[in-house]
Design a protein around this motif. Structure first.
Motif, mmCIF file in Angstrom:
data_model
loop_
_atom_site.group_PDB
_atom_site.id
_atom_site.type_symbol
_atom_site.label_atom_id
_atom_site.label_comp_id
_atom_site.label_asym_id
_atom_site.label_seq_id
_atom_site.Cartn_x
_atom_site.Cartn_y
_atom_site.Cartn_z
ATOM 1 N N UNK A 1 0.854 -1.190 0.000
ATOM 2 C CA UNK A 1 0.000 0.000 0.000
ATOM 3 C C UNK A 1 0.888 1.238 0.000
ATOM 4 N N UNK B 1 4.579 4.416 -13.532
ATOM 5 C CA UNK B 1 3.184 4.010 -13.657
ATOM 6 C C UNK B 1 2.985 3.650 -15.123
ATOM 7 N N UNK B 2 2.023 2.744 -15.419
ATOM 8 C CA UNK B 2 1.788 2.428 -16.822
ATOM 9 C C UNK B 2 1.381 3.688 -17.570
ATOM 10 N N UNK C 1 4.033 3.425 -8.530
ATOM 11 C CA UNK C 1 2.770 3.960 -8.008
ATOM 12 C C UNK C 1 1.588 3.004 -8.176
ATOM 13 N N UNK C 2 1.795 1.909 -8.886
ATOM 14 C CA UNK C 2 0.682 0.987 -9.142
ATOM 15 C C UNK C 2 0.157 0.400 -7.839
ATOM 16 N N UNK C 3 -1.131 0.076 -7.825
ATOM 17 C CA UNK C 3 -1.727 -0.587 -6.668
ATOM 18 C C UNK C 3 -2.522 -1.784 -7.152
#
Lengths: 208, 674
Positions: B519, B551-552, B576-578
């Motif tokens: 997270x 990030x993508x 930053x992906x979750x």
């Protein structure tokens, strides 16, 4: 003898309307406990699908967090859909107050215990529900049609509006959109108000 | 003429015989898979395996996770060897994992896997494994499959006998394989008998966090301590360790350490040791060893040097340690699920000795001893014996149990797995393994509740099991179905490195706890950029810190200028992906260390030294989306004396230090408000 029975029945029905309405008001509170709607995006690379729960006051994934919004936003940016930003959706702020208001009004009708009271509440609630669904439709229309002209992926003629209710193919996703427990509770609440109105009308007829 | 015919006939027969014999010998090494055996190992697409098998990597220094029964390789978990595939040991955060009192040791020889236990059953929380060469024990977190802790063990050599766990993960027990002078000193090797000592080490495990600590060491005679098991149930509180070289030879051990008919099994009452420790019977001694622990919130490894150890001496602590003879050059020493029977194997003995815990206790009670060694009583061999398994095979190594009263032992020399009844000491079945087996594993086989469905025998020499790959061939594991009366060979599968031991656990104990991403809110890394608004470049003297987000499908910033030749550039990449399985990679041209794989929500740092002026590309190495190839950027390097200002940006929105700081502050203020 016959008359006595009738008067007993009147009292019972008078009570029944009140109880039904009270139950309806309580059930409306279910809007705060369960999501209203769920949009599921199914694709091979997302086992189990991405599920976006829409609540009266927020969005969430099945894990209760908002990481789902971020993930959907990342996917949407390829096709130029706007970012979903819960903070910028005013409805999520004032809808809860509308529900509180309706619950308060509901309690008022129970105290008043008049047919017109129940009927008025019922009409307002039905109108609000229809407006709510229409508002939801407008948001989805806007998200699905108002695309960024600089998007990396552009498919001529393609829009990305999820169905209001039902299922639909959108590029590589199979999108399902269905009401959830919150809506069911709200519907039950409306049905109970309708029942309360009907019972109350019967009561008045017998009385007359 | 006549002689000619006889010769011709003889020659013909010889050729025929040779062909026939060759054919014969080859057939015996081929797997004859019966009936539906292959189907049993088949896991259809979309379905999961029933068990995880964690195998040590031997000389690879790593751990591999396989699915059973399919034998599919799921993941290689880097533990003791640096791993350029994801930057483990190369990233600034993980470099400290390799700190030891010998300096940075970026490799090791990993041997024994131990899964954490609660009430004598696997709980699926952690995995422990030893580094044999530079004595240390590592802990892998099974929610992330990442190595999170390494503890060095001081004053021992060859930590082969490790890290055997107690039934509530109270301790990881280990013994030195090679005895050495303690403390180390410059002495003649031929003074082995007087100067060399062995240590048995007890590492405690924190029940909540899993953190390891060297609780105490026991000073032992200078033998070689080989393998161990801890008691369970009634024998909980006791450890059993095999020793060889009770001859105390120091050269040509092959001959000189194989002279005595019996070596010794060391029996340690660790509850008693705890009492002595509390009474202050331990002696503190100065030493040096390292404890490397990853901080959960920053995922940065902190390395601390520990300079003291507590030693218990059996002479001062009566009732703490005993010996009992065990047949010639023992290897495995395994405790059955009831905790009553202890199997001691002599590698060079034709028979196997099975001890009874009750009888051992009775012998200790009645002081049924045959003398002592340095104050450690030797229990009479016959008094502790449950019985002898007569001639089960040649070269017994390891034993596991199925929970139905059966034991399974590998025989290195006769190349087979033998099933026998622990109570009645009757041989029930034997199956050839092809070439020489080492360890074997049954899911939960070491615990109080084994799941006796499969058995994997790990082979040490596997000449013709697979397509050849040059002089070195793949090591093999062989899967047997042991649910029936007879064992059934189901599958061969190749393994990485040379697995010395494995443990297998029901997938259901691991899958629900697997972490899908970190997270971002919990990311406590001091150089994390928790949003694109925080991406920036800062100069601190000669150090340039790039706070980069991934990030993508872009890196931010993707254009960096103002780096000079003498600078040291630190790329701090925050993913930053979750979402599950969206790591981003980071590689920069001219990096002399490694690339990075950054897990969602995590921050990892790569140090990069500019090597010549110019413009160099960096990019994401882990395919992340349809626009993965576009996830890249440039870093410009100017001569040391140039006055190119520090500048960075994304999408031509260039930023300099001054206005970036303002933006960052705004962003931060906004975050706090939110």
């Amino acid at each position: 003898m016959n008359l006595l029975n009738q008067s007993q029945r009147i009292t019972t029905q008078r009570g029944a309307a009140r109880w039904l309405m009270l139950l309806g008001v309580i059930l409306l509170g279910g809007l705060f406990l369960f999501p209203l709607w769920q949009i599921t995006l199914e694709a091979a690379q997302f086992p189990g699908g991405l599920r976006l729960n829409i609540w009266i006051d927020r969005f969430s994934g099945d894990d209760g967090t908002d990481s789902i919004i971020q993930n959907i936003n990342i996917l949407n940016h390829y096709i130029g859909m706007q970012y979903i930003e819960p903070d910028s959706i005013p409805e999520l702020v004032y809808f809860p107050y509308v529900v509180y208001g309706m619950m308060a009004l509901g309690v008022g009708t129970v105290l008043l215990n008049k047919t017109w009271g129940y009927a008025t509440w019922l009409v307002i609630m039905v109108v609000l529900a229809i407006l709510g669904v229409y508002d939801f439709y407008l948001w989805m229309y806007d998200y699905g049609h108002n695309l960024d002209p600089n998007a990396p992926i552009k498919v001529p003629g393609m829009t990305y509006m999820p169905p209001l209710i039902g299922e639909k193919d959108l590029l590589n996703f199979y999108v399902k959109s269905y009401p959830r427990m919150g809506t069911i509770f709200m519907t039950l609440s409306i049905l109970l108000a309708a029942l309360a109105t009907w019972v109350s009308i019967r009561k008045e007829k017998v009385h007359v | 003429m006549k002689t000619n015919t006889i010769f011709l006939t003889l020659f013909f027969l010889l050729v025929l015989g040779a062909v026939f014999l060759t054919d014969c010998s080859q057939r015996t090494t081929q797997t004859i898979v019966e009936g539906d055996a292959a189907q049993q190992a088949y896991v259809p697409p979309g379905e999961y395996d029933e068990f995880y098998a964690f195998m040590s990597g031997g000389f690879s220094g790593q751990v591999t996770a396989y699915g059973l029964p399919s034998g599919r390789l799921l993941k290689e978990i880097p533990v003791f060897s640096k791993y350029p595939e994801n930057g483990y040991g190369y990233s600034e955060e993980t470099k400290a994992m390799f700190n030891t009192s010998y300096g940075e040791v970026p490799w090791d020889d990993s041997h024994h896997i131990e899964l954490s236990q609660t009430d004598g059953e696997f709980d699926g929380r952690w995995l422990f494994v030893n580094g044999n060469n530079t004595p240390r024990i590592a802990r892998v977190d099974l929610t992330t499959f990442e190595t999170v802790e390494i503890l060095e063990i001081p004053d021992v050599a060859g930590l082969h006998c490790a890290p055997f766990i107690t039934e509530n993960s109270e301790y990881l027990v280990s013994g030195t394989r090679f005895s050495v002078p303690i403390p180390q000193e410059d002495v003649g090797i031929d003074t082995y008998q007087e100067n060399f000592k062995g240590l048995i080490n007890y590492v405690s495990v924190d029940p909540e966090e899993g953190h390891m600590e060297l609780a105490f060491q026991i000073e032992m005679p200078g033998y070689n301590y080989d393998l161990a098991r801890n008691g369970k149930g009634k024998s909980h509180g006791w450890s059993f360790l095999t020793t060889y070289n009770s001859e105390q030879a120091h050269t040509l051990l092959e001959v000189n350490a194989s002279q005595k008919d019996k070596d010794l099994l060391a029996i340690v009452n660790w509850k008693k040791a705890e009492e002595y420790l509390e009474q202050g019977k331990g002696q503190t001694r100065e030493t040096s060893f390292y404890h490397n622990l990853m901080d959960e919130s920053t995922s940065i490894v902190n390395s601390t040097e520990v300079t003291e150890t507590t030693i218990l001496n059996p002479q001062d602590c009566p009732g703490m340690v005993y010996f009992i003879p065990v047949p010639k050059s023992p290897h495995g020493c395994d405790v059955d699920p009831t905790g009553e029977f202890i199997v001691g194997n002599g590698k060079l003995s034709a028979d196997m000795s099975i001890y009874s815990f009750d009888k051992l206790m009775a012998a200790i009670e009645s002081e049924d001893f045959a003398g002592d060694i340095n104050g450690i009583p030797i229990i009479n061999y016959e008094s502790g014996l449950h019985g002898i398994l007569q001639k089960p095979g040649l070269g017994p190594l390891h034993t596991e149990f199925d929970g139905k009263g059966n034991a399974y032992t590998t025989f290195f020399i006769s190349s087979e797995v033998v099933k026998w009844d622990v109570e009645s000491l009757e041989v029930l079945d034997r199956q050839s393994t092809f070439y020489s087996p080492g360890h074997l594993v049954i899911p939960g086989g070491e615990t109080r509740k084994p799941e006796g469905k499969y058995l994997v025998a790990m082979n040490k020499i596997t000449k013709d099991r697979y397509l050849p790959t040059g002089p070195e061939l793949a090591h093999s594991a062989q899967l047997f179905d042991i649910s029936g009366e007879k064992m059934k060979l189901v599958l061969d599968f190749p393994t990485k490195g040379e697995p010395h031991y494995a443990q297998a656990i029901s997938a259901g104990k691991i899958v629900p706890n697997v972490k899908k991403f970190y997270r971002i809110e919990d990311n406590g890394h001091p150089r994390a950029a928790k949003g694109e608004g925080q991406a920036r470049v800062e100069r601190e003297g000669k150090e340039v810190h790039v706070y980069m987000t991934a990030i993508r499908s872009h890196l931010a910033p993707d254009n960096i200028e103002g780096i000079k030749m003498d600078d040291e550039v630190y790329f701090h990449i925050t993913n930053l992906e979750q979402d599950w399985d969206v790591p981003h990679g980071f590689a920069v041209q001219g990096a002399t260390n490694a690339e990075l794989l950054v897990m969602p929500g995590q921050t990892r740092t790569l140090k990069w030294k500019p090597f010549k002026p110019g413009v160099f590309a960096f990019y994401c190495t882990d395919f992340c989306s349809a626009l993965h190839q576009e996830m890249s950027g440039y870093v410009r390097v100017s001569p040391a004396n140039s006055d190119v200002p520090l500048k960075w940006g994304l999408n031509n929105e260039n930023t300099t230090a001054t206005n970036m700081r303002e933006q960052a502050e705004q962003q931060l203020a906004q975050r706090v408000d939110d």
